[in-house]
Design a protein around this motif. Structure first.
Motif, short mmCIF file in Angstrom:
data_model
loop_
_atom_site.label_atom_id
_atom_site.label_comp_id
_atom_site.label_asym_id
_atom_site.label_seq_id
_atom_site.Cartn_x
_atom_site.Cartn_y
_atom_site.Cartn_z
N LYS A 23 47.20 47.57 41.88
CA LYS A 23 46.45 47.28 40.66
C LYS A 23 46.74 48.35 39.60
CE LYS A 23 44.24 43.91 42.73
NZ LYS A 23 44.66 44.13 44.11
N TYR A 60 39.91 48.31 41.26
CA TYR A 60 40.10 48.21 39.80
C TYR A 60 39.58 49.45 39.08
CZ TYR A 60 41.14 43.36 40.93
OH TYR A 60 41.71 42.22 41.46
N ARG A 63 36.99 31.47 37.06
CA ARG A 63 37.53 32.82 36.85
C ARG A 63 38.94 32.71 36.29
NH1 ARG A 63 39.78 36.78 41.53
NH2 ARG A 63 41.62 35.57 40.99
N PHE A 87 39.83 40.14 35.41
CA PHE A 87 39.24 38.80 35.30
C PHE A 87 38.12 38.70 34.29
CE2 PHE A 87 40.43 39.74 39.75
CZ PHE A 87 41.57 38.96 39.81
N PHE A 124 43.19 31.65 46.68
CA PHE A 124 44.28 32.15 45.83
C PHE A 124 45.59 31.45 46.15
CE2 PHE A 124 41.41 35.85 46.63
CZ PHE A 124 40.71 35.72 45.45
N ASN A 132 35.33 41.96 41.38
CA ASN A 132 36.12 40.73 41.48
C ASN A 132 35.22 39.71 42.17
OD1 ASN A 132 38.00 38.74 41.86
ND2 ASN A 132 39.38 39.94 43.16
N TYR A 142 34.36 39.02 46.95
CA TYR A 142 35.81 38.85 47.14
C TYR A 142 36.04 38.13 48.47
CZ TYR A 142 40.73 39.68 47.42
OH TYR A 142 42.08 39.47 47.53
N GLY A 160 45.09 31.88 37.84
CA GLY A 160 44.25 31.86 39.03
C GLY A 160 44.36 33.17 39.78
N GLN A 161 45.29 33.21 40.74
CA GLN A 161 45.49 34.42 41.55
C GLN A 161 45.72 35.63 40.62
OE1 GLN A 161 49.06 34.28 43.94
NE2 GLN A 161 48.00 35.20 45.67
N GLY A 162 45.12 36.76 40.98
CA GLY A 162 45.20 37.92 40.09
C GLY A 162 46.46 38.74 40.30
N1 GLN Z 1 43.21 40.03 44.59
C1 GLN Z 1 43.80 38.83 44.08
C2 GLN Z 1 42.78 38.01 43.30
O1 GLN Z 1 41.61 38.27 43.33
C3 GLN Z 1 44.34 37.92 45.15
C4 GLN Z 1 44.97 38.49 46.35
C5 GLN Z 1 45.33 37.39 47.30
O2 GLN Z 1 45.95 36.42 46.90
N2 GLN Z 1 44.91 37.50 48.51
O3 GLN Z 1 43.17 37.07 42.68
#
Ligand code: GLN
Length: 383
Positions: A233, A202, A362, A317, A17, A171, A122, A33-35
């Motif tokens: 979230k 989530y 993703r 995502f 990320f 995720n 994850y 990218g990063q969520g």
């Molecule tokens: N949870 C976020 C994701 O999946 C990222 C969190 C992080 O950057 N560590 O994108």
């Protein structure tokens, strides 16, 4: 003499990320990218934090979390999932969901223990297990629906299996567990000492009318589980790093032994604010519709690109395959898209210990519509 350190995580680099967000920043790319959401959080919640700070809520609060917030979380769990949770014995507020997961693993694992983990996973799970000297036992989810192969789970249980980790909505794939999955899980762990770690950050981002199968709905599972949640979230404030863990009293007692010497207590003003804001049920009950609209909008836009959708039913995502138009590895394509097309994504091989590459990226759709439009218009001419 040089300082000496024996790495506890020798095969680990910087999280994907951070890598992709940095690359996005370097190239001025749209970051899917990063969520994290790129739209503002509730102004009212921000004001409540401001008010709490001005009212003097600036010192440590209770080590387990502000009592009123825990009471209200217990009431929410009762209402949503029919769970009878004792806020004093079963809830601890944590600095984020990831911390809750790490703490639960550290609480339980001894060197040599085995943890069943489904891949793609994850990215913090496997390092969190290994740093405790335990061994991840990896089971691939069935591609492309990313469902759990329960027969394989049965065959991988051994005398050393200490934990099974589940994550729904998932995720990176957006797959969700169904009642039948929970039944299978219950059957497998019944009569064993296995502990379940359920990542439910989530919980409120679940689509297509599907009900979230929280472990909190299943008393027989809850008595052997750590269930991890995220305020970031739910309230569009991932940077707050606020979450919580719910578990059986005996498990929570041990969890707190670890927590008290690590973080001790979390941001007080935010807990005061959340305790008040959580009474607005609509803020979380409306989330599924709100985020599903974004998923649908993004999916529609993506139809004009050569990518193939692997449908998401929850989370931030959606994954997309590209093996039919390119032989590049997913990391190569993710880098090329960022550099040449100005859009950052996450290569799904980053969620496999051995880097399995199904040629899938993703995309995070938790963005303003115009951000999604700007991102996708660049992909339309991709080849
Ligand atoms: N949870 C976020 C994701 O999946 C990222 C969190 C992080 O950057 N560590 O994108």
């Amino acid at each position: 003499m040089q300082p000496l350190i024996h790495s506890k995580l020798h095969n680990v680099g910087t999280t994907i990320f951070t890598v992709m967000s940095q690359l996005a920043a370097e190239h001025g790319a749209v970051n899917l990218g990063q969520g994290f959401p790129d739209f503002p959080m509730s102004d009212e919640l921000v004001s409540l934090v401001d008010k709490a700070m001005r009212n003097g809520w600036n010192q440590y609060t209770h080590m387990n979390g502000l009592p009123l917030l825990r009471e209200r979380l217990a009431a929410k769990a009762a209402q949503l999932y029919g769970a009878a949770i004792d806020p004093d014995a079963q809830i601890t507020i944590t600095p984020g969901g990831t911390y809750a997961i790490y703490t639960a693993l550290t609480t339980v694992l001894q060197p040599g223990d085995e943890v069943i983990v489904f891949e793609p996973a994850y990215d913090s799970y496997i390092p969190n297990i290994e740093i405790n000297g335990a061994k991840p036992v990896l089971i691939p989810l069935r591609y492309p629906g990313y469902s759990i192969p329960w027969d394989e789970v049965r065959s991988k249980i051994s005398g050393r299996t200490r934990m099974i980790m589940i994550n729904s909505p998932h995720n990176p794939t957006g797959s969700v567990l169904r009642e039948e999955d929970m039944r299978q899980l219950q059957e497998i762990v019944a009569g064993t000492h296995i502990i379940v770690l359920s990542d439910e950050v989530y919980e409120h981002l679940i689509f297509d009318g599907i009900a979230h199968q929280s472990v909190l709905r299943y008393p027989a599972l809850l008595e052997r589980s750590f269930v991890c949640f995220s305020f970031g979230k739910t309230y569009h404030c991932t940077g707050w790093k606020m979450g919580y863990c719910i578990s059986a009293p005996s498990l929570m007692q041990e969890f707190r032994k670890v927590h008290q010497f690590n973080c001790f207590s979390c941001d007080t003003s935010k807990q005061v604010a959340l305790a008040e804001y959580i009474t607005h049920e609509d803020a979380y009950l409306s989330l599924s519709d709100f985020m599903q609209q974004k998923r649908d909008y993004f999916r529609k836009l993506m139809e004009a690109t050569p990518f193939r959708c692997i449908p998401s039913h929850g989370s931030y995502f959606e994954c997309y395959g590209y093996g039919h138009f390119s032989n590049e590895t997913d990391k190569e394509l993710a880098i090329r898209l960022t550099r040449e097309y100005g859009i950052a994504t996450i290569p799904v091989s980053a969620f496999y210990k051995e880097g399995k590459d199904d040629k899938v990226l993703r995309f995070c759709f938790a963005k303003k519509e115009q951000t999604l439009e700007r991102a996708v218009e660049k992909l339309v001419h991709l080849c």
